[in-house]
Design a protein around this motif. Structure first.
Motif, mmCIF file in Angstrom:
data_model
loop_
_atom_site.group_PDB
_atom_site.id
_atom_site.type_symbol
_atom_site.label_atom_id
_atom_site.label_comp_id
_atom_site.label_asym_id
_atom_site.label_seq_id
_atom_site.Cartn_x
_atom_site.Cartn_y
_atom_site.Cartn_z
ATOM 1 N N LEU A 18 0.837 -1.204 0.000
ATOM 2 C CA LEU A 18 0.000 0.000 0.000
ATOM 3 C C LEU A 18 0.869 1.250 0.000
ATOM 4 O O LEU A 18 0.628 2.211 -0.753
ATOM 5 C CB LEU A 18 -0.875 0.024 1.256
ATOM 6 N N PHE B 134 3.905 1.513 -1.012
ATOM 7 C CA PHE B 134 4.603 1.629 -2.286
ATOM 8 C C PHE B 134 3.692 2.297 -3.319
ATOM 9 O O PHE B 134 4.116 3.194 -4.051
ATOM 10 C CB PHE B 134 5.028 0.244 -2.768
ATOM 11 N N LEU B 135 2.435 1.859 -3.354
ATOM 12 C CA LEU B 135 1.464 2.467 -4.269
ATOM 13 C C LEU B 135 1.328 3.964 -4.008
ATOM 14 O O LEU B 135 1.352 4.783 -4.942
ATOM 15 C CB LEU B 135 0.109 1.780 -4.079
ATOM 16 N N VAL C 42 4.249 5.905 -5.295
ATOM 17 C CA VAL C 42 4.172 6.129 -6.742
ATOM 18 C C VAL C 42 3.240 7.299 -7.038
ATOM 19 O O VAL C 42 3.544 8.177 -7.850
ATOM 20 C CB VAL C 42 3.700 4.847 -7.460
ATOM 21 N N ALA C 43 2.104 7.331 -6.327
ATOM 22 C CA ALA C 43 1.135 8.409 -6.560
ATOM 23 C C ALA C 43 1.724 9.772 -6.202
ATOM 24 O O ALA C 43 1.409 10.780 -6.839
ATOM 25 C CB ALA C 43 -0.133 8.147 -5.758
ATOM 26 N N LEU D 85 4.985 10.429 -6.265
ATOM 27 C CA LEU D 85 6.175 10.627 -7.096
ATOM 28 C C LEU D 85 5.823 11.301 -8.425
ATOM 29 O O LEU D 85 6.550 12.186 -8.910
ATOM 30 C CB LEU D 85 6.768 9.242 -7.380
ATOM 31 N N ILE D 86 4.727 10.838 -9.016
ATOM 32 C CA ILE D 86 4.420 11.251 -10.387
ATOM 33 C C ILE D 86 4.219 12.762 -10.536
ATOM 34 O O ILE D 86 4.876 13.371 -11.398
ATOM 35 C CB ILE D 86 3.183 10.457 -10.890
ATOM 36 N N LEU E 281 7.559 14.526 -10.334
ATOM 37 C CA LEU E 281 8.418 14.267 -11.490
ATOM 38 C C LEU E 281 7.987 15.098 -12.682
ATOM 39 O O LEU E 281 8.804 15.713 -13.355
ATOM 40 C CB LEU E 281 8.352 12.792 -11.873
ATOM 41 N N LEU F 63 -4.440 16.303 -12.036
ATOM 42 C CA LEU F 63 -3.829 15.016 -11.717
ATOM 43 C C LEU F 63 -3.940 14.716 -10.223
ATOM 44 O O LEU F 63 -4.248 13.585 -9.823
ATOM 45 C CB LEU F 63 -2.359 15.043 -12.148
ATOM 46 N N GLY G 36 -7.347 13.506 -9.324
ATOM 47 C CA GLY G 36 -7.520 12.131 -9.804
ATOM 48 C C GLY G 36 -6.789 11.135 -8.924
ATOM 49 O O GLY G 36 -7.344 10.095 -8.531
ATOM 50 N N LEU G 37 -5.539 11.468 -8.573
ATOM 51 C CA LEU G 37 -4.757 10.572 -7.722
ATOM 52 C C LEU G 37 -5.392 10.429 -6.344
ATOM 53 O O LEU G 37 -5.428 9.334 -5.775
ATOM 54 C CB LEU G 37 -3.329 11.107 -7.576
ATOM 55 N N LEU H 162 -8.164 7.974 -6.605
ATOM 56 C CA LEU H 162 -7.624 6.609 -6.716
ATOM 57 C C LEU H 162 -7.131 6.087 -5.375
ATOM 58 O O LEU H 162 -7.369 4.936 -5.004
ATOM 59 C CB LEU H 162 -6.450 6.570 -7.703
ATOM 60 N N MET I 162 -3.601 7.540 -16.157
ATOM 61 C CA MET I 162 -4.214 8.842 -15.906
ATOM 62 C C MET I 162 -3.216 9.958 -16.156
ATOM 63 O O MET I 162 -3.535 10.983 -16.765
ATOM 64 C CB MET I 162 -4.716 8.895 -14.474
ATOM 65 N N LEU J 26 -3.637 12.907 -19.011
ATOM 66 C CA LEU J 26 -3.767 14.324 -18.676
ATOM 67 C C LEU J 26 -2.562 15.147 -19.113
ATOM 68 O O LEU J 26 -2.624 16.378 -19.138
ATOM 69 C CB LEU J 26 -3.937 14.486 -17.165
#
Lengths: 363, 363, 363
Positions: free
Chosen positions: A139, A141-142, A145-146, A148-149, A152, A167, A170-171, A174, B353, B357
């Motif tokens: 969890l 780790f997920l 990632v959310a 991090l994006i 970046l 974004l 949206g994240l 999720l 996603m 976007l």
């Protein structure tokens, strides 16, 4: 009420409740004494957080397994949520984000590491439920990632504000959906995986439901009021102590907000009930990453002066990523000894030292 | 021929074969209707890919274990290879690279995650051969390192074109050699590790060798012809649908190219034969990374207008790296439940996603 | 003395000792023949390192378990330390850092990979003590984080020199403390975890303590003298061979410094004593990262022309990070076959090729 008084007499941490009226008096008579207000508000939040935690667990114990688990899973980090909401309303988004990132890193490295170390000093080798640890690490780790994006993408194109905003929403959705599915998984379809990771047993007598609910409501209001003083004073007090803002948000706020839970985690480790400690450490981290952080993003549209996004300071993202990876690698075999705790604490110390020394410009 | 017709009657996916003549007709009569051509070519590629996959497996079944395994391992992603070759000849290197990266990420996260989810909805806990999964994850990790290096160096020094070119050829050779050694390992010296990960059993009757070879040859030509229409129309159609080019290359092309295999992976998971699903998902990823991608680099010297290198868009490298790391962490214990699938799918959704976007400039 | 001569007659590597006087003669008569001096100094260091290693183990065998383990753990990489100290005194910080990073990467990928490959070519599947491997990998991971942070911060703010300096000293102290605690853990409190990873058994007769101590002292002086010639000639010789400075520091120096240990690691793997090989490979890496590197930082305040920090070239940090992650993922299950060795060696080859081709500007 007698029960509440008995609890207070029994538990030395709660004697700090005396600081709650003191901090309200202080803010009235010397509103400019930031360092004093900071120290007093810290001393007042710690016992309030302990009360809140006990009240939540008492309500959870009364309402039966599934609903109780749900309650624990959503209100377990109520203190952190209230502090962050106060900072959110004040528009202090830097502090909100630093405290989210700091709470994740502190729980994953410091609480887990100190539990392993304290438990390991008493017991040669300790075992814990590794399935639970693996899923919590997954969890986290997920969530990493959310987080991090957006950071970046923002690094590549600094002008992509509208994109980052969309974004982030949206994240956030999720992450909350994932957290909901996790609750379904852990409380309903695969409860047996999480068998020994229950929180509130420990010989403590749960309070009657009326007292518990009243405490929950009353103390939440108190925490909110004290948090306001804390959020207002923390930056100026930090300067007085010679700390960087990053260090304060990341380390100090996280330690204050999680103090009550840390006590339970460390006590569990000493009693060779490491499942309790791992559950608190990794459970709090993933709850903050998958529930508190996205809820704050969504609430910023209602409560904040402007919407808040999920774009973090790159250094914070690196620290969350390393903390998550460390926890994944360390917990994958379900056994621990004192030196494993040392390794986790050393990673935390490296981060704390870096933040403490960081020249202000860089942050 | 009767067998082929029987197969078509039996398998509803193959009814889509009707779109093959339709797309050729459409390109003749309205060559400018990009959106229509795009939709028709997608509908035509899916059944052709299914036929190709069945034909490959039939030839493999006839030629005996080692040669058959080799055939499966080299022609298993023939559809992706043909599409990429078409884009290569058209000089569309961005599309080639996006489809390579997209195929790796889609197989590792979407196919694996959906298999875990679909299998887990029917079976409480599923087990699979973790040795196989570990080695596939190791191969993928190696390929990720090979893709990471040129992009990193290029980031530091944008003018190092000749260097990137030489390095890419060297890396391509290393990857192909590693893939060859992997075939030796998995088909010859340590076959027993990979025992239950066979592809083409499943009660399906393999075709006679003549029919299989003829289908293989004929359908490959058809896929190549349809791919040409697909590659020409995809970018313009994407604009019409409001999709970014990155989203198209990464997500749409990967889903179209791998549709046939996905069907087998999902069916395997429902039948509690998760080894089949894991083998398809991770096997396809590593085959694309270690065989298709470097072959395309080397072929670009013969077929392309200019040589193609292995330098990817940094965002693509990050996604491949995260996908590989996720797969490594998730598959290391050989057990799965539905929520593990949710975690993988959520990481995929986060990527999809973000790409959807993404403001066009950034890509 | 007889024993020493017998050892020399017995061990063909030691015949290379003849090159020790040759290199001193050469530097006297043709001090400008850099390429010749480079080759001769390499040929002289290899047998000296082998003698040093045998002498350390003989002293360790005499002084009893705990003290002997401590000695092995601190002097085990004496050759690397002496070479690095010589470069430090000459102010060649680039070479010092490249050789530290190179030694970590070479031990983690090349020595471990070649051991797995050589062992696997003889034995179908090999098992080793995975608890030991996990803890070594954890130590390495910690050290990687410590090396990552200064480079990351420096990337964001190039003018933060004073900060990087202070941070490096702090990190050096943390790393040495962690290494000390690791020795306490592995030699005292949890010795049974490390049971089969002993170094110096192998039927070799340990030398008498007097001979061992004399050899230790005398050979260390000789290594220091030859290192001086090596450090002075290596860069110019590299140009003559057409190698980039990064390739020399990373690959050549690491292979020369570690040649003696590599022999033991490979011999252990062939004899199906993989614990010995894993212990040497990962043990040397973590010793260099947690002991040699921080000691060099602290010594630079005394011996160097200016203080040295822990800020590495970003490419070196990426390589160390990837090497550590690869070792963590590969060693987590305690089993190996030849192809696992191939995977590790391929990652090493990718790095070596990149460094070899790297345009000089980028480094």
């Amino acid at each position: 009420m007698n029960l509440l008084l008995k609890e207070i007499r029994h538990n030395p941490v709660l004697w700090l409740l005396a600081f709650v009226p003191v901090v309200f008096a202080a803010v009235k008579f010397s509103p400019e004494a930031h360092t004093l207000l900071f120290v007093l508000s810290v001393l007042a939040i710690v016992p309030l957080a302990a009360l809140l935690s006990h009240a939540t667990e008492s309500v959870a114990a009364k309402t039966g397994d599934a609903a109780g688990g749900l309650l624990n899973a959503t209100l377990g980090n109520l203190t952190e949520l209230v502090i962050a909401l106060t900072a959110l309303r004040a528009g202090e988004y830097m502090l909100v984000k630093a405290s989210i990132a700091g709470a994740i890193v502190t729980n994953t490295l410091f609480v887990l590491g100190a539990s392993f170390l304290l438990g390991g000093l008493k017991h040669h080798v300790q075992e814990y439920n590794r399935v639970n640890a693996r899923i919590q690490a997954g969890l986290l780790f997920l969530a990493t990632v959310a987080l991090l994006i957006p950071s970046l993408v923002a690094k590549v194109d600094a002008s992509a504000d509208a994109f980052t905003q969309k974004l982030s929403v949206g994240l956030a959705v999720l992450l909350i959906v994932t957290y909901g599915l996790y609750l379904l998984f852990s409380l309903k379809t695969h409860r047996e995986f999480f068998a020994s990771a229950e929180h509130a047993e420990d010989g403590e007598v749960p309070w009657p439901i009326g007292l518990a609910l009243a405490t929950l409501a009353g103390v939440t209001v108190l925490v909110a009021l004290v948090s306001e003083i804390f959020v207002e004073s923390v930056q100026k007090a930090a300067e007085a102590f010679g700390m960087t803002p990053a260090f304060v948000g990341f380390i100090v706020v996280a330690l204050v907000g999680g103090a009550a839970e840390m006590g339970s985690a460390f006590a569990g480790a000493r009693k060779n009930r490491l499942d309790l400690s791992v559950g608190i450490a990794l459970g709090s981290s993933s709850q903050i990453a998958l529930f508190v952080a996205p809820v704050l993003v969504l609430l910023s549209y209602v409560l904040g002066p402007t919407p808040m996004d999920l774009q973090f300071w790159p250094g914070a993202v690196v620290m969350i990523f390393i903390a998550t990876l460390t926890a994944s690698l360390v917990t994958s075999n379900g056994r621990s000894a004192w030196f494993v705790g040392v390794l986790l604490l050393m990673v935390y110390l490296i981060f704390a030292m870096t933040l403490y020394l960081l020249p202000p410009r860089v942050q």
